[in-house]
Scaffold this active site. Structure first.
Site, mmCIF file in Angstrom:
data_model
loop_
_atom_site.group_PDB
_atom_site.id
_atom_site.type_symbol
_atom_site.label_atom_id
_atom_site.label_comp_id
_atom_site.label_asym_id
_atom_site.label_seq_id
_atom_site.Cartn_x
_atom_site.Cartn_y
_atom_site.Cartn_z
ATOM 1 N N LYS A 79 -15.052 -2.227 -11.384
ATOM 2 C CA LYS A 79 -13.999 -2.180 -10.359
ATOM 3 C C LYS A 79 -14.577 -2.551 -8.997
ATOM 4 O O LYS A 79 -15.676 -2.100 -8.643
ATOM 5 C CB LYS A 79 -13.408 -0.773 -10.331
ATOM 6 C CG LYS A 79 -12.186 -0.620 -9.426
ATOM 7 C CD LYS A 79 -11.600 0.786 -9.559
ATOM 8 C CE LYS A 79 -10.325 0.953 -8.757
ATOM 9 N NZ LYS A 79 -9.702 2.275 -8.930
ATOM 10 N N SER A 154 -4.785 2.426 -10.083
ATOM 11 C CA SER A 154 -5.267 1.291 -9.342
ATOM 12 C C SER A 154 -6.317 0.455 -10.089
ATOM 13 O O SER A 154 -6.615 -0.667 -9.665
ATOM 14 C CB SER A 154 -5.878 1.761 -8.013
ATOM 15 O OG SER A 154 -7.022 2.560 -8.253
ATOM 16 N N SER A 178 -5.938 6.791 -11.687
ATOM 17 C CA SER A 178 -6.184 5.346 -11.689
ATOM 18 C C SER A 178 -6.998 4.802 -12.839
ATOM 19 O O SER A 178 -7.076 3.581 -13.009
ATOM 20 C CB SER A 178 -6.858 4.930 -10.392
ATOM 21 O OG SER A 178 -5.893 4.799 -9.396
#
Ligand code: GLN
Length: 494
Positions: A79, A154, A178
């Site tokens: 990420k 996310s 997330s």
């Protein structure tokens, strides 16, 4: 042997015994990214040359007869909220566009030390604020199961890259869901470890009392393999726990007989999609078939979870994001700062830089948080939220005195169409209903596929466990996956 069809456990075994080279695995991932990512947008940055160089180093080590790390040759998507010294780290924000950190996040350093290959940086909601990945400054991620739908967020890029087998595993972060929510919407397995289990050094801070890094993969066993590498004490993160890291993958064999699983009847109330409800109820039956017993329990304050989270997380974010002022960190305006409308050119420069660098959701959170923390409102909002958080935590402690795990839905609906909720922040916040309480209580949770809708969209099942009970959490999810095939389904494009 097709490297990306293998589990992480089988892939590292194949590299270790010479059936596959790390270069073959890396090249397979890079080829798939080249073929599929233009339509998915899961990656913000892929560095072919450095990924191949890392893979060559692993193969050279093996050729020289040196011992390989436990993740040798494993392609990992990371990420873009985690610092990488050789790749940009933008948090999907114009504020950090072009930023290249001088050091690796602890998780990234541990992955590299274990001989994993970082294949690229994955797309996300800006500064991890969002539940659809539509808040990325670099465009949304498209769900591999249906390109017109969102991946969730996310960590949407991390979920999609595993779902579409562009990497074998990925790393996400979970502040209020997330990892688990996009895992659920993309049909993969995502683990949010206990608060403090994984060091957050080098994770760009969103809400420091809630943030936690964790793995995403096709199975709980693969999540366990990655957790073994990334978990552990880090003296440079004062919130990281100084606790032994068990061998998660070796603790999967014990049966589930006698394990008590809580079911919260309120989870099945209004708003839960009937196909999701049916698949999740069926999930309880699978765990029962594995030997667990199901017990109705109550988390009486969980209904305040979203309200509590949306005071605490923005408050912490408003403080954490103060550093992006165009001087210490982040984008600086190129406009001349000579307007009389500001107190000084310096203040004007701060304001213009922040106005240009941050997207609308991040600005909304900064305003909400600044308001909740301001003198006169602090007691009514922030302090109150902390008190309710304590009650939610107590609910979990009480529940875990009666049951070993808590099962239920991860999201109220399957993946929704892109654009459906972008004009309605409250609808977007309510997506976090089932996930935020795990973070508020500091415990651990995992989400994995438990079925599909009639139209072929994955449905996620969530299990939560007490702090540091990842061995049991992973064991239960692994048992589920030994009895079902849902996690083996791949999207039509993949
Ligand atoms: N959807 C939640 C939010 O927007 C959770 C985000 C996260 O876990 N990073 O804040």
């Amino acid at each position: 042997m097709q490297p990306l069809e293998l589990s992480a456990i089988d892939l590292v075994a194949a590299v270790a015994n010479g059936d596959l080279t790390a270069v073959e695995c890396t090249q397979a991932a890079l080829d798939r990214i080249a073929a599929l990512d233009p339509g998915t947008n899961a990656f913000l940055h892929v560095d072919q040359a450095s990924a191949l160089a890392a893979a060559e180093a692993v193969d050279a080590k093996r050729a020289a007869g040196k011992p390989l790390g436990p993740l040798a040759g494993l392609p990992v998507g990371v990420k873009d909220a985690l610092c990488t010294r050789d790749m940009p780290t933008t948090c999907a924000s114009k504020m950090l566009e072009g930023y290249q950190p001088p050091y690796d996040a602890d998780t990234v350093a541990r992955l590299r030390a274990a001989d994993a290959v970082i294949i690229g940086k994955t797309n996300m909601d800006e500064f991890a604020m969002g539940a659809s990945n539509e808040n990325s400054a670099f465009g949304p991620v498209r769900n591999p199961w249906d390109a017109t739908r969102a991946t969730g967020g996310s960590s949407g890029g991390s979920a999609a890259c595993v779902a579409a087998s562009m990497s074998t595993v990925s790393i996400g972060s979970d502040t209020g869901g997330s990892i688990r929510q996009p895992a659920g919407l993309c049909g993969v397995t995502g683990l949010k470890p206990t608060y403090g289990r994984v060091s957050r050094r080098g994770l760009v801070a969103f809400a420091s009392s809630l943030d936690q890094i964790g793995p995403m993969a096709h199975s709980a066993a693969d999540c366990g393999l990655v957790l073994e590498t990334i978990a552990g004490h880090d003296p440079l993160d004062s919130t990281s726990l100084d606790e032994m890291v068990p061998s998660y993958t070796q603790m999967l064999e014990e049966p589930l007989a006698g394990i008590r699983i809580g079911r919260v009847p309120a989870h099945f109330g209004e708003g839960l999609d009937p196909e999701v409800a049916a698949a999740v109820e069926e999930g309880f039956r699978v765990l029962e078939a594995a030997g667990a017993t199901i017990h109705d329990i109550d988390l009486p304050h969980a209904k305040y979870g979203v309200a509590t989270y949306y005071l605490i997380a923005p408050s912490e974010a408003s403080s954490n994001l103060a550093r992006y002022d165009g001087v210490h960190y982040g984008h600086r305006t190129s406009e001349p700062c000579r307007s009389d409308a500001f107190d000084s050119p310096l203040v004007e420069m701060y304001c213009r830089s922040r106005a240009e660098g941050f997207g609308p959701e991040v600005k909304r959170r900064i305003m909400l948080g600044t308001y909740a923390l301001s003198a006169g409102y602090y007691d009514a909002y922030y302090k109150r939220a902390l008190q309710v958080r304590r009650l939610i935590r107590q609910d979990y402690l009480d529940a875990f005195a009666k049951v070993d795990l808590i099962g239920g839905p991860v999201s109220a609906t399957p993946a929704f169409p892109l654009g459906e909720k972008t004009d309605d922040p409250l609808a977007m916040y309510l997506l976090d209903l089932y996930t935020v309480t795990t973070n508020l209580a500091g415990v651990c949770g995992i989400s994995f596929p438990c079925g599909f809708t009639g139209s072929g969209l994955p449905i996620g099942y969530q299990l939560q466990a007490p702090a540091l009970a990842e061995p049991l959490l992973l064991r239960a999810a692994d048992r589920f996956q030994r009895l079902t095939e849902w996690h083996r389904r791949r999207p039509p494009s993949a």
